[in-house]
Design a protein around this motif. Structure first.
Motif, PDB file in Angstrom:
ATOM      1  N   GLN A  69       0.884  -3.516   7.727  1.00  0.00           N
ATOM      2  CA  GLN A  69       0.848  -3.243   6.456  1.00  0.00           C
ATOM      3  C   GLN A  69       2.349  -3.443   5.710  1.00  0.00           C
ATOM      4  O   GLN A  69       2.440  -3.281   4.604  1.00  0.00           O
ATOM      5  CB  GLN A  69       0.564  -1.565   6.179  1.00  0.00           C
ATOM      6  CG  GLN A  69       1.226  -0.559   7.232  1.00  0.00           C
ATOM      7  CD  GLN A  69       0.944  -0.553   8.425  1.00  0.00           C
ATOM      8  OE1 GLN A  69       1.403  -1.352   9.402  1.00  0.00           O
ATOM      9  NE2 GLN A  69       0.174   0.316   9.002  1.00  0.00           N
ATOM     10  N   ASP A  70       3.143  -3.964   6.543  1.00  0.00           N
ATOM     11  CA  ASP A  70       4.384  -4.265   6.108  1.00  0.00           C
ATOM     12  C   ASP A  70       4.527  -5.798   5.789  1.00  0.00           C
ATOM     13  O   ASP A  70       5.630  -6.334   5.293  1.00  0.00           O
ATOM     14  CB  ASP A  70       5.594  -3.750   7.012  1.00  0.00           C
ATOM     15  CG  ASP A  70       5.793  -2.524   6.666  1.00  0.00           C
ATOM     16  OD1 ASP A  70       6.006  -1.789   5.498  1.00  0.00           O
ATOM     17  OD2 ASP A  70       5.483  -1.606   7.801  1.00  0.00           O
ATOM     18  N   LEU A  71       3.675  -6.581   6.621  1.00  0.00           N
ATOM     19  CA  LEU A  71       3.797  -8.057   6.443  1.00  0.00           C
ATOM     20  C   LEU A  71       2.651  -8.868   5.726  1.00  0.00           C
ATOM     21  O   LEU A  71       2.953  -9.565   4.853  1.00  0.00           O
ATOM     22  CB  LEU A  71       3.845  -8.536   7.967  1.00  0.00           C
ATOM     23  CG  LEU A  71       5.036  -7.944   8.831  1.00  0.00           C
ATOM     24  CD1 LEU A  71       4.796  -8.486  10.196  1.00  0.00           C
ATOM     25  CD2 LEU A  71       6.205  -8.634   8.094  1.00  0.00           C
ATOM     26  N   PHE A  72       1.400  -8.211   6.237  1.00  0.00           N
ATOM     27  CA  PHE A  72       0.000  -9.061   5.727  1.00  0.00           C
ATOM     28  C   PHE A  72      -0.874  -8.371   5.099  1.00  0.00           C
ATOM     29  O   PHE A  72      -1.738  -8.831   4.172  1.00  0.00           O
ATOM     30  CB  PHE A  72      -0.606  -9.926   7.018  1.00  0.00           C
ATOM     31  CG  PHE A  72       0.372 -10.678   7.724  1.00  0.00           C
ATOM     32  CD1 PHE A  72       0.899 -11.924   7.264  1.00  0.00           C
ATOM     33  CD2 PHE A  72       0.707 -10.267   8.799  1.00  0.00           C
ATOM     34  CE1 PHE A  72       1.662 -12.710   7.924  1.00  0.00           C
ATOM     35  CE2 PHE A  72       1.540 -10.989   9.654  1.00  0.00           C
ATOM     36  CZ  PHE A  72       2.045 -12.186   9.355  1.00  0.00           C
ATOM     37  N   ASP A  73      -1.000  -6.972   5.355  1.00  0.00           N
ATOM     38  CA  ASP A  73      -2.068  -6.376   4.974  1.00  0.00           C
ATOM     39  C   ASP A  73      -1.736  -5.323   3.662  1.00  0.00           C
ATOM     40  O   ASP A  73      -1.390  -4.173   4.001  1.00  0.00           O
ATOM     41  CB  ASP A  73      -2.856  -5.326   6.189  1.00  0.00           C
ATOM     42  CG  ASP A  73      -4.133  -4.968   5.832  1.00  0.00           C
ATOM     43  OD1 ASP A  73      -4.654  -5.381   4.944  1.00  0.00           O
ATOM     44  OD2 ASP A  73      -4.694  -4.304   6.718  1.00  0.00           O
ATOM     45  N   SER A 417      -8.659 -15.572   4.668  1.00  0.00           N
ATOM     46  CA  SER A 417      -8.616 -14.424   5.246  1.00  0.00           C
ATOM     47  C   SER A 417      -9.676 -13.910   5.770  1.00  0.00           C
ATOM     48  O   SER A 417     -10.806 -13.550   5.021  1.00  0.00           O
ATOM     49  CB  SER A 417      -7.944 -13.163   4.526  1.00  0.00           C
ATOM     50  OG  SER A 417      -6.772 -13.880   4.064  1.00  0.00           O
ATOM     51  N   TYR A 418      -9.953 -13.639   7.130  1.00  0.00           N
ATOM     52  CA  TYR A 418     -11.317 -13.149   7.770  1.00  0.00           C
ATOM     53  C   TYR A 418     -10.914 -11.683   8.052  1.00  0.00           C
ATOM     54  O   TYR A 418      -9.872 -11.176   8.879  1.00  0.00           O
ATOM     55  CB  TYR A 418     -11.527 -13.948   8.873  1.00  0.00           C
ATOM     56  CG  TYR A 418     -12.810 -13.612   9.662  1.00  0.00           C
ATOM     57  CD1 TYR A 418     -14.014 -13.936   9.088  1.00  0.00           C
ATOM     58  CD2 TYR A 418     -12.795 -12.676  10.781  1.00  0.00           C
ATOM     59  CE1 TYR A 418     -15.248 -13.549   9.913  1.00  0.00           C
ATOM     60  CE2 TYR A 418     -14.089 -12.339  11.481  1.00  0.00           C
ATOM     61  CZ  TYR A 418     -15.220 -12.866  10.729  1.00  0.00           C
ATOM     62  OH  TYR A 418     -16.311 -12.700  11.474  1.00  0.00           O
ATOM     63  N   GLY A 419     -12.085 -10.800   7.815  1.00  0.00           N
ATOM     64  CA  GLY A 419     -12.138  -9.388   8.295  1.00  0.00           C
ATOM     65  C   GLY A 419     -11.095  -8.478   7.191  1.00  0.00           C
ATOM     66  O   GLY A 419     -10.424  -9.112   6.673  1.00  0.00           O
ATOM     67  N   THR A 420     -11.569  -7.362   7.081  1.00  0.00           N
ATOM     68  CA  THR A 420     -10.756  -6.367   6.172  1.00  0.00           C
ATOM     69  C   THR A 420     -10.906  -4.955   6.889  1.00  0.00           C
ATOM     70  O   THR A 420     -11.258  -4.459   7.813  1.00  0.00           O
ATOM     71  CB  THR A 420     -11.713  -6.118   4.865  1.00  0.00           C
ATOM     72  OG1 THR A 420     -12.892  -5.385   5.092  1.00  0.00           O
ATOM     73  CG2 THR A 420     -11.727  -7.367   4.082  1.00  0.00           C
ATOM     74  N   THR A 421      -9.682  -4.252   6.730  1.00  0.00           N
ATOM     75  CA  THR A 421      -9.231  -2.919   7.057  1.00  0.00           C
ATOM     76  C   THR A 421      -9.685  -1.936   5.732  1.00  0.00           C
ATOM     77  O   THR A 421      -9.773  -2.493   4.619  1.00  0.00           O
ATOM     78  CB  THR A 421      -7.994  -2.736   7.418  1.00  0.00           C
ATOM     79  OG1 THR A 421      -7.032  -3.068   6.351  1.00  0.00           O
ATOM     80  CG2 THR A 421      -7.643  -3.695   8.568  1.00  0.00           C
ATOM     81  N   SER A 425      -5.436   0.865   5.956  1.00  0.00           N
ATOM     82  CA  SER A 425      -5.378  -0.105   7.164  1.00  0.00           C
ATOM     83  C   SER A 425      -4.868   0.645   8.494  1.00  0.00           C
ATOM     84  O   SER A 425      -4.302   0.323   9.471  1.00  0.00           O
ATOM     85  CB  SER A 425      -3.676  -0.579   6.941  1.00  0.00           C
ATOM     86  OG  SER A 425      -3.497  -1.814   7.848  1.00  0.00           O
ATOM     87  N   TYR A 426      -6.212   1.522   8.666  1.00  0.00           N
ATOM     88  CA  TYR A 426      -6.064   2.223  10.047  1.00  0.00           C
ATOM     89  C   TYR A 426      -7.474   2.190  10.732  1.00  0.00           C
ATOM     90  O   TYR A 426      -7.465   2.256  11.904  1.00  0.00           O
ATOM     91  CB  TYR A 426      -6.179   3.843   9.465  1.00  0.00           C
ATOM     92  CG  TYR A 426      -5.752   4.637  10.648  1.00  0.00           C
ATOM     93  CD1 TYR A 426      -4.264   5.032  10.607  1.00  0.00           C
ATOM     94  CD2 TYR A 426      -6.418   5.364  11.382  1.00  0.00           C
ATOM     95  CE1 TYR A 426      -3.874   5.927  11.600  1.00  0.00           C
ATOM     96  CE2 TYR A 426      -6.005   6.215  12.432  1.00  0.00           C
ATOM     97  CZ  TYR A 426      -4.653   6.509  12.544  1.00  0.00           C
ATOM     98  OH  TYR A 426      -4.001   7.128  13.624  1.00  0.00           O
ATOM     99  N   ASN A 427      -8.406   1.360  10.214  1.00  0.00           N
ATOM    100  CA  ASN A 427      -9.772   1.127  10.741  1.00  0.00           C
ATOM    101  C   ASN A 427     -10.296  -0.226  10.087  1.00  0.00           C
ATOM    102  O   ASN A 427     -10.036  -0.729   9.308  1.00  0.00           O
ATOM    103  CB  ASN A 427     -10.698   2.073  10.624  1.00  0.00           C
ATOM    104  CG  ASN A 427     -10.529   3.657  11.088  1.00  0.00           C
ATOM    105  OD1 ASN A 427     -10.406   3.689  12.197  1.00  0.00           O
ATOM    106  ND2 ASN A 427     -10.040   4.338  10.117  1.00  0.00           N
ATOM    107  N   VAL A 428     -10.974  -0.808  11.173  1.00  0.00           N
ATOM    108  CA  VAL A 428     -11.476  -1.936  10.690  1.00  0.00           C
ATOM    109  C   VAL A 428     -12.748  -1.878   9.751  1.00  0.00           C
ATOM    110  O   VAL A 428     -13.582  -0.976  10.202  1.00  0.00           O
ATOM    111  CB  VAL A 428     -12.135  -2.904  11.753  1.00  0.00           C
ATOM    112  CG1 VAL A 428     -13.071  -4.108  11.528  1.00  0.00           C
ATOM    113  CG2 VAL A 428     -11.028  -3.421  12.776  1.00  0.00           C
ATOM    114  N   ALA A 429     -12.822  -2.240   8.617  1.00  0.00           N
ATOM    115  CA  ALA A 429     -13.891  -2.096   7.604  1.00  0.00           C
ATOM    116  C   ALA A 429     -15.003  -3.093   7.939  1.00  0.00           C
ATOM    117  O   ALA A 429     -16.232  -2.761   7.553  1.00  0.00           O
ATOM    118  CB  ALA A 429     -13.400  -2.153   6.331  1.00  0.00           C
TER     119      ALA A 429
END
Length: 477
Positions: A69-73, A417-421, A425-429
């Motif tokens: 969450q400090d770099l990409f998300d 970008s593949y996949g989301t949270t 940014s705590y769980n895979v959505a």
């Protein structure tokens, strides 16, 4: 009738002698059969199960767990919730480490750094990664990685070997075992560790061969005058002298093999020969004097200092040009439990330019299409602050439930970008990628079916992905 004990004695002598000859030959046959258990085609002969998309891998492992969450998300919800308690339904029943489980509060910590979209793909990046902006359209970001281990040692071991318990072969060893080497003068599997970095320790077993033949283990190159320990001849020993010495040792080892049929003896002979060849090939690969100044402008001035991350990235490119199949870089220091803004700023500064330069350099040379570059760590970080949250400071604990890594080249889809949270940014959505899925996909890109690359050991057929793993086909070009 009186039994003839002399005949029984002779029979026992015969059986004992037969055991030491025919039995040994049978044992050698069984060992050879087990070593060739990767199904058709036979391992170590350069065959693949299907057409590969990548010929080689450069794996930039970021040890410690970079904070996604400090770099990409990018997560605007963290800004809205900054300082407030992490909602219980977000955490659910997930365990915490012993470092934050006793905190009376788990306050949400928004990133201190600004985010913006870049490239035609519109990828979100933190301001910490200015050089990554140039490669976002060449990169596939996987934002939904997840793992099982919550502490460093088992988590790194899991990524590198497919098991949290030490002792299994590493990824590079499995690939070397399955595909062999593309050159005679350098190892198929080379390891580079950034020198002088603090953080969680790294162990040679992370690039070890496990129960595979020792010739498949990674060979570590070090920064400095002697990149490979004990490779240079001692004072007073010439190359001809060393050649004569090795010939004598190899004859003795060959005689021993004829008696014992131990395949490790043959591996020892091969390793002695490789070391002799490396006395000339390694200095050539590690000598940057033939690189133009533009190369150092691309990778950064640190590339002139052996053992730095930048120098290792440049060396990785040079090794890739010399057909080294698997090049593993390790960079420690991403473990920011406290004072994260300062710590991650330093880490990004050390790695951002060289990571992006490697991708750009490979693309410039026409090598990115068949070279798979991987960037990522063993897990992510929590979106709540470990320790006291202040207006300008926070820390983040280990978080295995979701994090980001990226791949470039080697048959992966660029600019996606593949996949989301979830919003925290705590769980895979959506579209979670487990470690076993990740490794299965890496093997697939190299032309290997992860379910067929096996090795029989102690009565069981082992593989890198154990009994799990699915190829993430959506990210394949």
């Amino acid at each position: 009738m009186t039994p003839d004990f002399s005949l029984q004695s002779k029979r026992r002598v015969f059986l004992k002698q037969a055991t030491s000859t025919v039995g040994a030959a049978a044992l050698a046959h069984l060992l050879g059969r087990d070593m060739a258990s990767a199904a058709t085609p036979t391992p170590d002969l350069g065959g693949m199960h299907f057409a590969p998309k990548a010929k080689r891998i450069i794996y930039l492992f970021q040890s410690g767990g970079p904070a996604q969450q400090d770099l990409f998300d990018h997560k605007p919800m963290l800004e809205q919730m900054h300082g407030r308690e992490l909602p219980p339904e977000v955490r659910g029943e997930q365990r915490l480490t012993g470092m934050s489980v006793n905190q009376s509060s788990l306050p949400v910590a928004a990133s201190k750094f600004k985010f913006a979209q870049h490239g035609q793909s519109g990828a979100w990046l933190s301001e910490l990664l200015p050089y990554h902006r140039d490669i976002v359209d060449d990169v596939c970001f996987i934002k939904s990685m997840h793992t099982e281990a919550i502490n460093h040692d088992p988590a790194i071991t899991f990524f590198q070997t497919g098991s949290q318990i030490a002792g299994r072969p590493s990824l590079g060893s499995w690939i070397s075992y399955g595909l062999g080497s593309e050159n005679d003068d350098l190892p198929a599997f080379v390891v580079l560790v950034t020198k002088g970095q603090g953080g969680q320790p790294l162990y040679s077993r992370l690039w070890g061969n496990g129960f595979l033949d020792s010739k498949y283990q990674g060979v570590q190159f070090r920064g400095g005058e002697d990149p490979v320990l004990y490779l240079s001849n001692p004072d007073g020993i010439s190359r001809d002298h060393r050649r004569h010495q090795l010939d004598s040792i190899n004859r003795l080892n060959s005689h021993q093999f004829q008696r014992e049929f131990d395949p490790e003896i043959q591996s020892r002979i091969a390793q002695y020969e490789m070391a002799f060849k490396m006395q000339t090939s390694v200095p050539d690969a590690t000598d940057f004097s033939d690189e133009p100044e533009s190369t150092f402008e691309l990778y950064g001035e640190d590339a002139k200092q052996p053992g730095t991350f930048a120098a290792n990235c440049l060396l990785a490119r040079r090794l890739a040009q010399r057909d080294v199949r698997f090049i593993q870089l390790y960079h420690q220091g991403w473990d920011q439990h406290s004072n994260l803004p300062k710590g991650i700023t330093g880490q990004a500064k050390e790695t951002d330019q060289a990571s992006a330069a490697l991708v750009k350099d490979l693309k410039r040379l026409g090598m990115l299409d068949d070279t798979l570059v991987i960037w990522g760590g063993e897990f992510g970080r929590t979106s709540y602050s470990q320790g006291t949250l202040t207006p300008g400071n926070y820390g983040r604990d280990h978080h295995p439930r979701c994090f980001t890594t990226w791949m470039a080249g080697g048959g992966t889809r660029p600019g996606m970008s593949y996949g989301t949270t979830d919003e925290f940014s705590y769980n895979v959505a959506e579209n979670g990628v487990h470690v076993h899925d990740f490794n299965a996909t890496i093997l697939n890109l190299m032309g290997i079916d992860h379910e067929r690359l096996t090795y029989k050991y102690q009565g069981r057929r082992f593989r890198l992905t154990d009994v799990h793993g699915h190829v993430v086909r959506d990210i394949l070009a």
